[in-house]
Design a protein around this motif. Sequence first.
Motif, PDB file in Angstrom:
ATOM      1  N   ARG A  43       0.721  -1.206  -0.013  1.00  0.00           N
ATOM      2  CA  ARG A  43       0.088   0.153   0.071  1.00  0.00           C
ATOM      3  C   ARG A  43       0.898   1.344  -0.173  1.00  0.00           C
ATOM      4  NH1 ARG A  43      -4.905  -2.141   3.957  1.00  0.00           N
ATOM      5  NH2 ARG A  43      -6.150  -3.216   2.233  1.00  0.00           N
ATOM      6  N   GLY A  44       2.164   1.090   0.697  1.00  0.00           N
ATOM      7  CA  GLY A  44       3.004   2.452   0.450  1.00  0.00           C
ATOM      8  C   GLY A  44       3.179   2.533  -1.098  1.00  0.00           C
ATOM      9  N   ILE A  45       3.787   1.505  -1.751  1.00  0.00           N
ATOM     10  CA  ILE A  45       4.049   1.925  -3.098  1.00  0.00           C
ATOM     11  C   ILE A  45       2.761   2.319  -4.139  1.00  0.00           C
ATOM     12  CG2 ILE A  45       5.015   0.801  -5.267  1.00  0.00           C
ATOM     13  CD1 ILE A  45       6.871  -0.815  -3.343  1.00  0.00           C
ATOM     14  N   GLN A  46       1.587   1.726  -3.661  1.00  0.00           N
ATOM     15  CA  GLN A  46       0.297   2.088  -4.491  1.00  0.00           C
ATOM     16  C   GLN A  46      -0.014   3.535  -4.335  1.00  0.00           C
ATOM     17  OE1 GLN A  46      -2.267  -0.777  -2.626  1.00  0.00           O
ATOM     18  NE2 GLN A  46      -1.907  -2.335  -4.170  1.00  0.00           N
ATOM     19  N   LEU A  47       0.529   4.420  -3.284  1.00  0.00           N
ATOM     20  CA  LEU A  47       0.289   5.578  -3.343  1.00  0.00           C
ATOM     21  C   LEU A  47       0.978   6.336  -4.392  1.00  0.00           C
ATOM     22  CD1 LEU A  47       1.324   6.409   0.638  1.00  0.00           C
ATOM     23  CD2 LEU A  47      -1.108   6.087  -0.507  1.00  0.00           C
ATOM     24  N   ARG A  48       1.983   5.647  -5.015  1.00  0.00           N
ATOM     25  CA  ARG A  48       2.568   6.138  -6.393  1.00  0.00           C
ATOM     26  C   ARG A  48       2.024   5.640  -7.461  1.00  0.00           C
ATOM     27  NH1 ARG A  48       7.044   4.428  -9.095  1.00  0.00           N
ATOM     28  NH2 ARG A  48       7.330   3.020  -7.744  1.00  0.00           N
ATOM     29  N   ASN A  49       1.954   4.278  -7.342  1.00  0.00           N
ATOM     30  CA  ASN A  49       1.239   3.509  -8.659  1.00  0.00           C
ATOM     31  C   ASN A  49       0.216   2.705  -8.130  1.00  0.00           C
ATOM     32  OD1 ASN A  49       1.253   2.054 -11.055  1.00  0.00           O
ATOM     33  ND2 ASN A  49       2.833   0.844 -10.650  1.00  0.00           N
ATOM     34  N   PRO A  50      -0.932   3.027  -8.290  1.00  0.00           N
ATOM     35  CA  PRO A  50      -2.049   2.266  -7.915  1.00  0.00           C
ATOM     36  C   PRO A  50      -2.187   0.563  -8.564  1.00  0.00           C
ATOM     37  CG  PRO A  50      -2.851   3.751  -9.172  1.00  0.00           C
ATOM     38  CD  PRO A  50      -1.455   4.174  -8.982  1.00  0.00           C
ATOM     39  N   PHE A  51      -1.329   0.492  -9.617  1.00  0.00           N
ATOM     40  CA  PHE A  51      -1.558  -0.850 -10.482  1.00  0.00           C
ATOM     41  C   PHE A  51      -0.327  -1.767  -9.875  1.00  0.00           C
ATOM     42  CE2 PHE A  51      -3.239   2.399 -13.484  1.00  0.00           C
ATOM     43  CZ  PHE A  51      -4.355   1.563 -13.756  1.00  0.00           C
ATOM     44  N   TYR A  52       0.430  -1.241  -8.876  1.00  0.00           N
ATOM     45  CA  TYR A  52       1.440  -2.102  -8.317  1.00  0.00           C
ATOM     46  C   TYR A  52       0.579  -3.184  -7.261  1.00  0.00           C
ATOM     47  CZ  TYR A  52       4.929  -3.785  -5.340  1.00  0.00           C
ATOM     48  OH  TYR A  52       5.868  -4.292  -4.596  1.00  0.00           O
ATOM     49  N   SER A  53       1.123  -4.502  -7.273  1.00  0.00           N
ATOM     50  CA  SER A  53       0.761  -5.206  -6.320  1.00  0.00           C
ATOM     51  C   SER A  53       1.669  -6.301  -6.280  1.00  0.00           C
ATOM     52  CB  SER A  53      -0.585  -6.194  -6.941  1.00  0.00           C
ATOM     53  OG  SER A  53      -0.897  -7.103  -6.105  1.00  0.00           O
TER      54      SER A  53
END
Length: 535
Positions: free
Chosen positions: A362-372
């Motif tokens: 969820r930290g990386i999803q702040l920059r890229n919502p497509f990341y998982s």
Amino acid sequence: MPGVILENLSGRKLFVLVSILLIGQFICFLIGGLIAPTPSSADTILATKCHDAGNNSDKWFYVRGKGKCNTIEDLKLKYSDTETQKHMANHIVFAFQIPTPRDNMVLDYSRWQQNLIGVLMFEVVYNPEAEMEPRTVISMDARLGYRNYGDAEDDWKYYASSFETRTLDCSIEVKKAGHHYNCSIVPLFELGSLHHDYYVINIRLPVDSDRKLNHGLGFVTDMWLVAINQNGGYTKVWMSMKVTFFPIIVAIMIWSWNRIHQLSRSPVLLEYMLLFLGCALTFLNMPLELFTLLFDLPFMLLFGDIRQGIFYAALLSFWLVFAGEHLMLQDEQKNHLRMYWKHLSGVAIGCISLFIFDLCERGIQLRNPFYSIWVTDLGTHLALTFIILAGISAALYFFFLSYMIWQVFTNISVKRATLPNMSNVRRLHYEGIIYRFKFLMLATLLCAAMTVIGFILDQISEGRWKWDEDLYLEYTSAVHTGVYGMWNIYIFALIVLYSPSHKQWPSEADLASTTEIEFNEISSLTSFSRKAALD
């Protein structure tokens, strides 16, 4: 020695207090079961296949309203030749426009719905000329746009985009042309804030033999999006509970701390731990989610996990100290947090590990919502390992806490052998304290069990769309509101019952005829459990 309210409150008043708290707990379950809808809902949307003649990656393709795209009705019939399929793949855009209309009504997202998660399901047709491997890496060029109520129908604004790779696991029973593969679901995006009214998702599956993009991918005829969002009605019920509990806990903390400072002694460890626990619960109770109704706060989902983690750390630490303070046998060991460093370090390591895991997604999803983190084998194994270890650790913690409480009961039972040597007033006083304390410890054990069960089910419920297992849990609103209410009611009861009492015991005549013990604890029971009382 005044003692605490738990020891000195009359039986009738204690019965009234406990009855009110149990009624409050019952109401919390009823609120979730009768008033609140399910915590989340999922809508399944079929992609509209749009034809992009100019291969324009900056253009928005949408399916309703002015300027909607040119659609391709049936890919299987239109492009039956394999080479034509590969060529046309770069001119096909799979478009989703959400939310979809229902009963001829145009719907829009509400900010009360808080968050949005999207996962994909592929329909792949078997082609003998291009047979698909059981595990295939699929490359996607994904774009996410939005518009708000009142904007023009073609006024889509950019939100995020990413070129992502996903692993698609497919199997087929009968290898015959026209038959479909059975493929796994694929995580697409996660939004921590649902601030806008309408969203559009454009997905391309580019084919490039030189770069080996989708080189082994079969013929994708359709694509489905499962959009999962929190229900707005559930959010309103949840916020109402927070708004109710927040001032109550703050007021009772102020009242209790004021009584503590009226004493001649300084606060002891258990009182500091109660204050820390109350502050952590207050932080959790703050209805900060209401700010998302005014502002776009995509970090709120991560921030909510952090608040939940702080509360879990405070609650688990308090239970260890609460039980341990009734086990110490040496006066020099009591009232020092450093004596619990082994117990608390285990809680700290577990909470920090979950925090790091949350930041990795969820930290990386702040920059890229497509990341998982679930899209690679390593990430999936790492995520599953964290979840499994968290569940095992929670279960082990519960068994260890049960063992400590059993030791407390054993310790008190041994010390009860001194009661016949006491005066009648002191013996009856201690008997009443012991029964009340045992009831409170059993309530603590029940609260711990519900907390651990709720934590494990929450982890499974959140991850079931991501690891693609055939697992369904009806984690109802009643469980959510019931456990949340239980935390507030339990901690409220602890703060009240362990606040200093103004009553004096035993009678002055009885004290004059007995040998008194020097009490410097939060209550007489902690002193009694550490050493035998002498009469």
